[in-house]
Design an enzyme around this catalytic site. Structure first.
Site, PDB file in Angstrom:
ATOM      1  N   PHE A  85       0.808  -1.225   0.000  1.00 58.91           N
ATOM      2  CA  PHE A  85       0.000   0.000   0.000  1.00 58.91           C
ATOM      3  C   PHE A  85       0.838   1.269   0.000  1.00 58.91           C
ATOM      4  O   PHE A  85       0.367   2.326  -0.416  1.00 58.91           O
ATOM      5  CB  PHE A  85      -0.984  -0.019   1.179  1.00 58.91           C
ATOM      6  CG  PHE A  85      -0.546   0.766   2.381  1.00 58.91           C
ATOM      7  CD1 PHE A  85       0.325   0.235   3.307  1.00 58.91           C
ATOM      8  CD2 PHE A  85      -1.019   2.065   2.578  1.00 58.91           C
ATOM      9  CE1 PHE A  85       0.724   0.972   4.415  1.00 58.91           C
ATOM     10  CE2 PHE A  85      -0.630   2.802   3.687  1.00 58.91           C
ATOM     11  CZ  PHE A  85       0.254   2.258   4.601  1.00 58.91           C
ATOM     12  N   LYS A  86       2.086   1.179   0.448  1.00 59.84           N
ATOM     13  CA  LYS A  86       2.897   2.396   0.512  1.00 59.84           C
ATOM     14  C   LYS A  86       3.115   3.012  -0.868  1.00 59.84           C
ATOM     15  O   LYS A  86       3.408   4.199  -0.970  1.00 59.84           O
ATOM     16  CB  LYS A  86       4.216   2.122   1.216  1.00 59.84           C
ATOM     17  CG  LYS A  86       3.999   1.848   2.700  1.00 59.84           C
ATOM     18  CD  LYS A  86       5.266   1.781   3.493  1.00 59.84           C
ATOM     19  CE  LYS A  86       4.973   1.643   4.975  1.00 59.84           C
ATOM     20  NZ  LYS A  86       4.362   0.328   5.319  1.00 59.84           N
TER      21      LYS A  86
END
Ligand SMILES: *Cc1c(COP(=O)(O)O)cnc(C)c1O
Length: 512
Positions: free
Chosen positions: A119-120
């Protein structure tokens, strides 16, 4: 400029406020505080109607525009930055929503379709482009022999964040990135994800030592005034406001997707977020305060449960009762293995501002006092009014490794083959404990299962039809055949790292 386009520090909240550019390039405020907008933008009543059919990118544009003045980044430029940042995602929806159990109103928000499958990427793809944009503007009009504005990003990773930062900054003009990881102590896939990026501006250092050694070296470089000034050190860690901002989009986007999927205008949504540094869930808090009707935000932690203990006691304490040292527990969800959650300071500021103080300055003084107390005594207790106010919007849970594995297995069986990663499983476990058929639960899925093969294998080995090879995306299978670029640092020593950084900057052709 609106107030929401100007920034103050959580520890010295007085004017003059900073621009978005200064906020992003500085990362951390000089007072040691974190930057927050001078006001949270609140939406007009008709925003739902206006925004509900927008693409992820168009929605990002609307949201970012509330926090970035067009006098800093024009609408056309911002649109271009957004388009470029999300063109690297494999799914048209960027962050698609999956049904886990329609009957029990349970959904999964997949945040792992970016280049490093975690998700980063949603934030770091944007941050990389922002850095490049600001530097190019500073350097515009400079001649060949002029000194250029540059940034040397330095970071330490135990595996997960390093690759997202590298993919965010690879091949960006006037930025070099150095990522330190402990040699042979990151998973093979994570090691390959980092070291197979061979762009000239990307530098992987494999340090003979452990993760703490790497982190200590990075800290000492930032404290080294001379080195810092010479090379303009920058960080892309999760306290950067631009990362929080970029993560707000998927709360809105998933809410609109839900409205469409359920055909209902009347849903009570709870977001369950696997949490480490409190960045991901803080973006949900901003979305909620902007006006998105989120019923609750639920913090899901692993054994490193400082936040769960806080929400149950009002005491923010580093040391876990079950441990006799201030040590991080190593879990199956390593990206959430933290002692304290750096972004939590931002939430505390809002709670202090609303419950205890009549001005921003006063709120800043509370935060200053609490953070010093935390640092010196290892814990801080907030007034009951602050805890009570927080509990109107937040709830929490902690999940063991055993439960994490159980949940990966249970979801695989229930869905006939859908595999979740261990971080996601922490959020899913927390959700499963609460599903009530009334509230809609959206658990955030923060990584692709192939990134954390050990936990997945532990859960699914021996199952019919299961083979880890099938979980691996082709892109991962290809990594081991690619050329690698990595420098081994023979000893965990700051001077060795400094020398290696300067050598490789020279090799890049940079004059300093
Ligand atoms: C970073 C990370 C988290 C935690 O996010 P925070 O913003 O630090 O709370 C959860 N899962 C994965 C896979 C991550 O990489």
């Amino acid at each position: 400029m609106t107030l929401s386009q100007q920034y103050l520090s959580t520890r010295s909240s007085s004017e003059p406020y900073l621009s978005f550019e200064a906020t992003v390039l500085r990362g951390l405020a000089p007072s040691g505080g974190l930057f927050i907008p001078a006001e949270i933008a609140s939406l007009q009543d008709d925003y739902l109607e206006k925004w509900k059919d927008l693409s992820f990118q168009d929605l990002a544009f609307e949201i970012f525009s509330l926090y970035i003045s067009p006098s800093e980044i024009s609408a056309a430029e911002l649109k271009q930055l957004i388009a470029r940042s999300y063109s690297t995602f494999r799914d048209d929806a960027v962050t698609p929503l999956t049904v886990l159990d329609e009957q029990r109103k349970f959904y999964l928000l997949e945040l792992f379709h970016g280049p490093t499958y975690a998700f980063k990427d949603v934030a770091l793809q944007f941050v990389g482009n922002l850095f490049e944009f600001f530097l190019q503007r500073k350097n515009a009009g400079k001649g060949e022999n002029d000194i250029r504005d540059r940034l040397t990003v330095v970071g330490a990773t135990s595996g997960d964040t390093g690759s997202a930062a590298i993919y965010g900054l690879r091949n960006k003009k006037d930025v070099s990135i150095f990522i330190l990881h402990p040699l042979d102590k990151v998973s093979p896939i994570q090691e390959l994800q980092m070291t197979t990026v061979t762009d000239a501006n990307v530098h992987n250092f494999a340090v003979k030592g452990n993760f703490d050694n790497c982190q200590d070296i990075v800290k000492s470089l930032f404290d080294d005034v001379e080195f810092n000034q010479k090379h303009h050190l920058g960080a892309v860690n999760s306290i950067n406001w631009a990362r929080i901002l970029a993560q707000i989009t998927y709360y809105f986007y998933s809410y609109f997707t839900l409205l469409k999927k359920t055909g209902s205008g009347n849903i009570s949504v709870r977001y369950v977020v696997p949490t480490g540094n409190f960045g991901d869930i803080l973006a949900g808090f901003y979305a909620k305060r902007m006006g998105l009707p989120i019923d609750k935000l639920i913090v899901a932690t692993n054994a490193n449960d400082i936040l769960d203990r806080f929400w149950k006691s009002g005491i923010y304490e580093m040391k876990r009762p079950s441990s006799d040292a201030d040590a991080v527990a190593e879990t199956l969800s390593p990206a959430m293995d933290i002692l304290i959650s750096s972004n939590f300071e931002r939430l505390l500021w809002y709670l202090a501002r609303e419950q205890l103080s009549s001005s921003n300055e006063e709120a800043g003084q509370y935060i200053q006092k609490w953070m010093i107390e935390l640092k010196t005594t290892g814990k801080v207790t907030v007034p009951q009014s602050v805890l009570d106010a927080g509990l109107k919007e937040f709830a929490s849970d902690s999940v063991s490794d055993e439960q994490t594995v159980e949940t990966i297995k249970a979801i695989y069986e229930f869905t006939s083959g859908y595999i979740i990663d261990p971080h996601t499983a922490v959020g899913v476990t927390t959700s499963l404990r609460r599903l009530d058929g009334h509230h809609t639960y959206v658990a955030l899925s923060t990584a692709h299962p192939a990134k954390f093969g050990d936990a997945v294998d532990q859960a699914l080995k021996g199952k019919d039809e299961y083979s880890f090879d099938d979980v691996l995306p082709d892109a991962f299978k290809a990594l081991k055949y690619l050329p690698k670029k990595v420098t081994v640092i023979e000893k965990a020593d700051k001077e060795l790292v400094k020398a290696a950084i300067e050598q490789e900057l020279k090799d890049e052709g940079i004059v300093f």
